[in-house]
Design a protein around this motif. Structure first.
Motif, short mmCIF file in Angstrom:
data_model
loop_
_atom_site.label_atom_id
_atom_site.label_comp_id
_atom_site.label_asym_id
_atom_site.label_seq_id
_atom_site.Cartn_x
_atom_site.Cartn_y
_atom_site.Cartn_z
N ALA A 194 140.51 90.60 65.13
CA ALA A 194 140.36 89.16 65.38
C ALA A 194 141.50 88.68 66.27
N VAL A 195 141.17 87.75 67.15
CA VAL A 195 142.16 87.08 67.98
C VAL A 195 142.00 85.59 67.72
N LEU A 196 143.07 84.98 67.25
CA LEU A 196 143.10 83.54 67.01
C LEU A 196 144.12 82.95 67.97
N CYS A 197 143.77 81.85 68.61
CA CYS A 197 144.68 81.35 69.64
C CYS A 197 144.53 79.85 69.85
N LYS B 135 138.74 94.48 69.73
CA LYS B 135 137.98 95.72 69.62
C LYS B 135 136.49 95.38 69.61
N ASP B 136 135.65 96.36 69.87
CA ASP B 136 134.21 96.14 69.83
C ASP B 136 133.82 95.60 68.46
N LEU C 200 145.64 89.12 66.16
CA LEU C 200 146.55 88.78 67.25
C LEU C 200 146.51 87.29 67.52
N ASP C 201 147.68 86.70 67.72
CA ASP C 201 147.79 85.35 68.28
C ASP C 201 148.71 85.46 69.49
N PRO C 202 148.14 85.41 70.71
CA PRO C 202 148.93 85.60 71.92
C PRO C 202 149.74 84.39 72.36
N GLN D 45 147.93 97.57 74.64
CA GLN D 45 147.02 98.59 74.12
C GLN D 45 146.28 98.14 72.86
N LEU D 46 146.64 96.98 72.33
CA LEU D 46 146.05 96.50 71.08
C LEU D 46 144.58 96.16 71.25
N ARG D 47 143.80 96.58 70.28
CA ARG D 47 142.40 96.15 70.15
C ARG D 47 142.28 95.63 68.72
N ALA D 48 142.34 94.33 68.58
CA ALA D 48 142.40 93.68 67.27
C ALA D 48 141.01 93.40 66.71
#
Length: 183
Positions: A123-126, A169-170, A57-59, A118-121
């Motif tokens: 990795a999150v890059l931002c 996600k965990d 995800l990139d928010p 509801q997303l549990r990714a």
């Protein structure tokens, strides 16, 4: 719009991906103050640190540099959101040209109207906006994302970090290029 004869010639010579990147580069060079860009080397480093991830995800996707750097597998699902409709569309198109991954792009203010609640990714890059005073402080006081405390009105960076953590996600990884990181 329609592509000029010169543009068609370039596309025939370089192919769609390279032509798109060339034209995007020209546009970004011509409008340097209009966009906050993530340098390619930094995007690559952040993606490398995140490692192989099935969902990313990139928010605050901007031009899609972080997701493009992270897109390494055909079975990936990439999620992008940006408040600027043209950037959300540009990122979705850019990723569609460069990857075999599933791309889900959305337009909207991520903090106020999260398109992927509801997303549990994995990795999150931002690369979020900095020093944003109007980030939704008054409307979001009771938001469940503030697990580590409600961010001050002057600390939008902390709101972005907590948003990223809430979409993880965990065992997942968050990487951003914030000047402040909560530890």
């Amino acid at each position: 719009g329609r592509l000029s004869a010169r543009g068609r010639s370039l596309a025939a010579e370089l192919g769609a991906r390279q032509t798109f990147e060339f034209l995007l580069g020209r546009h970004l060079d011509a409008n340097p103050r209009q966009y906050t860009l993530t340098p390619a080397d930094l995007a690559g480093l952040m993606a490398d640190l995140a490692g192989p991830a099935r969902t990313v995800l990139d928010p605050a996707c901007g031009t899609g540099a972080l997701l493009r750097a992270a897109a390494t597998r055909p079975d990936q699902k990439l999620y992008a959101q940006d408040s600027a409709p043209e950037l959300a569309a540009l990122t979705t198109l850019r990723l569609a040209l460069h990857t075999w991954s599933t791309v889900r792009g959305a337009t909207g203010d991520t903090l106020r109207a999260d398109a992927h609640p509801q997303l549990r990714a994995d990795a999150v890059l931002c690369h979020p906006p900095f020093n944003e005073r109007n980030w939704g402080h008054d409307e979001l006081a009771y938001d469940p994302r503030w697990e580590y405390g409600f961010p001050a009105r002057t600390e939008s960076e902390l709101a972005w970090v907590q948003h990223a953590l809430a979409r993880l996600k965990d065992g997942g990884k968050v990487y951003d290029n914030l000047r402040k990181i909560i530890g």
